[in-house]
Design an enzyme around this catalytic site. Structure first.
Site, PDB file in Angstrom:
ATOM      1  N   LYS A 116      45.132  24.181  33.613  1.00  0.00           N
ATOM      2  CA  LYS A 116      44.718  25.085  33.059  1.00  0.00           C
ATOM      3  C   LYS A 116      44.461  25.069  31.566  1.00  0.00           C
ATOM      4  CE  LYS A 116      46.987  29.068  34.734  1.00  0.00           C
ATOM      5  NZ  LYS A 116      47.519  29.984  35.417  1.00  0.00           N
ATOM      6  N   GLY A 164      50.914  31.403  40.973  1.00  0.00           N
ATOM      7  CA  GLY A 164      51.677  31.870  41.512  1.00  0.00           C
ATOM      8  C   GLY A 164      53.109  33.324  40.690  1.00  0.00           C
ATOM      9  N   LYS A 237      49.379  39.112  43.682  1.00  0.00           N
ATOM     10  CA  LYS A 237      48.359  40.066  44.713  1.00  0.00           C
ATOM     11  C   LYS A 237      48.780  41.022  45.405  1.00  0.00           C
ATOM     12  CE  LYS A 237      45.202  37.125  42.985  1.00  0.00           C
ATOM     13  NZ  LYS A 237      44.500  35.556  43.175  1.00  0.00           N
ATOM     14  N   GLU A 275      38.076  32.648  38.726  1.00  0.00           N
ATOM     15  CA  GLU A 275      39.026  33.926  38.029  1.00  0.00           C
ATOM     16  C   GLU A 275      38.432  34.344  37.026  1.00  0.00           C
ATOM     17  OE1 GLU A 275      43.007  33.410  41.252  1.00  0.00           O
ATOM     18  OE2 GLU A 275      43.324  33.404  39.678  1.00  0.00           O
ATOM     19  N   GLU A 288      40.587  31.366  35.752  1.00  0.00           N
ATOM     20  CA  GLU A 288      41.731  30.017  36.390  1.00  0.00           C
ATOM     21  C   GLU A 288      40.567  29.465  37.543  1.00  0.00           C
ATOM     22  OE1 GLU A 288      44.514  28.836  38.131  1.00  0.00           O
ATOM     23  OE2 GLU A 288      45.203  31.389  38.202  1.00  0.00           O
ATOM     24  N   ASN A 290      40.520  27.813  41.244  1.00  0.00           N
ATOM     25  CA  ASN A 290      41.661  27.996  41.990  1.00  0.00           C
ATOM     26  C   ASN A 290      41.086  27.007  43.114  1.00  0.00           C
ATOM     27  OD1 ASN A 290      44.408  29.086  41.849  1.00  0.00           O
ATOM     28  ND2 ASN A 290      43.447  30.835  42.190  1.00  0.00           N
ATOM     29  N   ARG A 292      41.006  25.705  46.007  1.00  0.00           N
ATOM     30  CA  ARG A 292      41.876  25.241  47.545  1.00  0.00           C
ATOM     31  C   ARG A 292      41.489  27.138  47.874  1.00  0.00           C
ATOM     32  NH1 ARG A 292      45.434  29.646  46.789  1.00  0.00           N
ATOM     33  NH2 ARG A 292      46.320  29.953  44.505  1.00  0.00           N
TER      34      ARG A 292
HETATM   35  P1  ADP Z   1      48.657  32.272  37.864  1.00  0.00           P
HETATM   36  O1  ADP Z   1      47.634  30.745  38.122  1.00  0.00           O
HETATM   37  O2  ADP Z   1      50.346  31.731  38.004  1.00  0.00           O
HETATM   38  O3  ADP Z   1      48.300  32.790  39.485  1.00  0.00           O
HETATM   39  P2  ADP Z   1      46.678  33.587  36.203  1.00  0.00           P
HETATM   40  O4  ADP Z   1      46.107  32.600  35.102  1.00  0.00           O
HETATM   41  O5  ADP Z   1      45.857  33.322  37.566  1.00  0.00           O
HETATM   42  O6  ADP Z   1      48.567  32.637  36.723  1.00  0.00           O
HETATM   43  O7  ADP Z   1      47.389  34.536  36.301  1.00  0.00           O
HETATM   44  C1  ADP Z   1      47.759  35.847  37.139  1.00  0.00           C
HETATM   45  C2  ADP Z   1      47.558  37.297  36.427  1.00  0.00           C
HETATM   46  O8  ADP Z   1      48.145  36.827  35.630  1.00  0.00           O
HETATM   47  C3  ADP Z   1      46.337  37.516  36.430  1.00  0.00           C
HETATM   48  O9  ADP Z   1      46.148  38.054  37.681  1.00  0.00           O
HETATM   49  C4  ADP Z   1      46.827  39.449  34.930  1.00  0.00           C
HETATM   50  O10 ADP Z   1      47.088  39.973  36.210  1.00  0.00           O
HETATM   51  C5  ADP Z   1      48.283  38.339  34.709  1.00  0.00           C
HETATM   52  N1  ADP Z   1      47.194  37.661  33.207  1.00  0.00           N
HETATM   53  C6  ADP Z   1      46.905  35.951  33.097  1.00  0.00           C
HETATM   54  N2  ADP Z   1      45.835  35.866  31.921  1.00  0.00           N
HETATM   55  C7  ADP Z   1      46.777  37.230  31.514  1.00  0.00           C
HETATM   56  C8  ADP Z   1      45.838  37.543  29.921  1.00  0.00           C
HETATM   57  N3  ADP Z   1      45.533  36.748  28.801  1.00  0.00           N
HETATM   58  N4  ADP Z   1      46.650  38.939  29.432  1.00  0.00           N
HETATM   59  C9  ADP Z   1      46.774  40.149  30.782  1.00  0.00           C
HETATM   60  N5  ADP Z   1      47.159  39.882  31.377  1.00  0.00           N
HETATM   61  C10 ADP Z   1      46.851  38.268  31.786  1.00  0.00           C
END
Ligand code: ADP
Length: 458
Positions: A116, A164, A237, A275, A288, A290, A292
């Site tokens: 990431k 996750g 989610k 995302e 990020e 994904n 897949r």
């Molecule tokens: P993962 O890959 O573990 O799912 P993500 O980077 O996609 O992690 O983030 C998952 C969730 O975490 C996001 O949808 C959001 O709700 C929260 N999140 C991630 N980064 C931030 C940030 N910089 N500020 C606030 N919330 C965040």
């Protein structure tokens, strides 16, 4: 087109892939661990092969076992589903070197976006806004403290290999940054075998909006609009919908173009998701990619009328994209809820065991993707999702009413499920207004779930 595909996965997604293969006239080979010997998807596949013991590492994550199964069954391609080996570039490479098509992006693209911290650099270079944060990985406490000072608290410590919701910590001051830094590092090391972490400014109560992308191997890339996944519990989610209630045509145009730019920069083909977080002022920031198919892909299927698994298979077989961006339509409103065998009254503790009775809902506008049935024993070894229930209706309000009605019809006896909580979410005025954010569940239900009066699961 392929004649025979092996599915390197289990449960709901294995069944989902088999369904499309059947419609396309492709034979399927399903693999299973000893814990899944009674699984429904095994009855739907053309051939089944046991690949090992219940723990993931000894079955669904065991590359030599899966490749041996693919060779014995003489398949031309492997669909990895989501989770397990789906974003493992080494697995994609092994498939290629064995002359088996990996149904997904190239190993190089998976590698480019899988980390990431790298993906952030890639997005930045492509001119896409990213959440303000560290320049790449943060090696030690001192750099973490300096970076946090520059960004201002609160900040988020995130695992570069994360997924996750694991390996993530919020820090609101120096001491919590130092402890969070080490905690995130060791959690990431244990979960992903890679303790690399980076820092992002913590955006207070953002929206989570993601774009589905699709690309062929001839350089064409399109997006299939957005999904709003702001209803989350501990960054996981629970509810997904399309269109996003906050979207304007201008924002959609800008975010869709940004998603395509990121995918182009990664040389991406096949299906993927870009995302973003969106703040109160409708500024968006890349978080990020994904690489897949995602759990919530079905929401996009409902509004676009496309079968994303079919598209993945066609793209992997080398076919050109059959539609242009201006031919993709977004019709009506779709909402999906994830039904997990978890006890909302006991901090969402997994509730595996035998489903005594399973009576699914139906009627207009309802779709259920589930591998569960009456008498099915949910194994304790894997994730607790037992199905995804969706509604597709002309308007958001109608879709919410339809989904709430369908959830009310659903009978699952035996394990505890998240159904009672999901009904409450759908009925909540804040959710109904469409003006909610990622803090919704914690604000209304999350902190002390035991104190929230929740109707018994039926
Ligand atoms: P993962 O890959 O573990 O799912 P993500 O980077 O996609 O992690 O983030 C998952 C969730 O975490 C996001 O949808 C959001 O709700 C929260 N999140 C991630 N980064 C931030 C940030 N910089 N500020 C606030 N919330 C965040």
């Amino acid at each position: 087109m392929f004649k025979r595909i092996l599915i390197a996965n289990r449960g709901e997604i294995a069944q989902r892939i088999i369904r499309t293969c059947r419609e396309m006239g492709i034979e399927t080979v399903a693999v299973y661990s000893q814990a899944d010997a009674d699984a429904l998807y095994l009855r739907q596949a053309d051939e089944t092969i046991c690949i090992g013991a219940p723990p993931g590492a000894r079955s669904y994550l065991n590359i030599p076992s899966i490749i041996s199964a693919a060779e014995i069954a003489d398949v031309e391609a492997i669909h990895p589903g989501y989770g397990f080996l789906s974003e493992n570039s080494h697995f994609a490479e092994v498939c290629n070197s064995c002359n088996i098509t990996f149904i997904g992006p190239s190993p190089e693209s998976i590698e480019a976006v899988g980390n990431k911290a790298n993906a952030r650099a890639l997005a930045k270079k492509a001119g896409v806004p990213i959440v303000p944060g560290s320049d790449g990985p943060v090696p030690d406490e001192a750099v973490a403290l300096r970076t946090a000072k520059r960004l201002g608290y609160p900040v988020m410590i995130k695992a570069a290999a994360g997924g996750g919701g694991r390996g993530m910590r919020i820090a609101r001051n120096d001491p919590s940054l130092v402890s969070g830094f080490h905690a995130a590092k060791s959690e990431a090391e244990a979960a992903f075998g890679d303790g690399t972490v980076y820092l992002e400014k913590y955006i207070e109560n953002p929206r989570h909006v993601e774009f589905q992308i699709l690309g062929d191997q001839h350089g064409e890339l399109i997006h299939l609009f957005e999904r709003d996944c702001s209803i989350q519990r501990r960054h996981q989610k629970l509810v997904e919908e399309s269109p996003s209630p906050l979207m304007t045509p201008e924002l959609r145009e800008a975010m869709g173009a940004a998603a395509i730019r990121v995918a182009k920069a990664a040389g991406y083909h096949n299906a993927g998701t870009v995302e973003f977080l969106v703040d109160k002022h409708l500024n968006f920031y890349f978080i990020e990619v994904n690489a897949r198919i995602q759990v919530e892909h079905s929401v996009t299927e409902l509004v676009t009328g496309l079968d994303l698994i079919e598209q993945q298979i066609r793209m992997a077989a080398g076919e050109p994209l059959s539609l242009r961006q201006d031919q993709v339509e977004q019709r009506g409103h779709a909402i999906e809820v994830r039904i997990n065998a978890e006890d909302p009254d006991r901090d969402f503790k997994p509730s595996p065991g035998r489903i005594e009775m399973f009576v699914p809902p139906g009627g207009p506008g309802v779709r259920l993707d589930s591998h569960a049935y009456s008498g099915y024993r949910i194994p304790p070894n894997y994730d607790s999702m037992i199905g995804k229930l969706m509604a597709h209706r002309p308007t958001r309000e109608h879709a919410i009413r339809c989904l709430s009605r369908a959830l009310g019809e659903f009978i699952i006896e035996g394990p505890k499920t998240t159904i009672p909580l999901l009904i409450k979410v759908l009925d909540h005025p804040e959710f109904r207004s469409g003006d909610h954010d990622t803090g919704f569940v914690a604000r209304h239900f999350g902190v002390t779930p035991a104190k929230v009066p929740i109707k018994e699961a039926r």
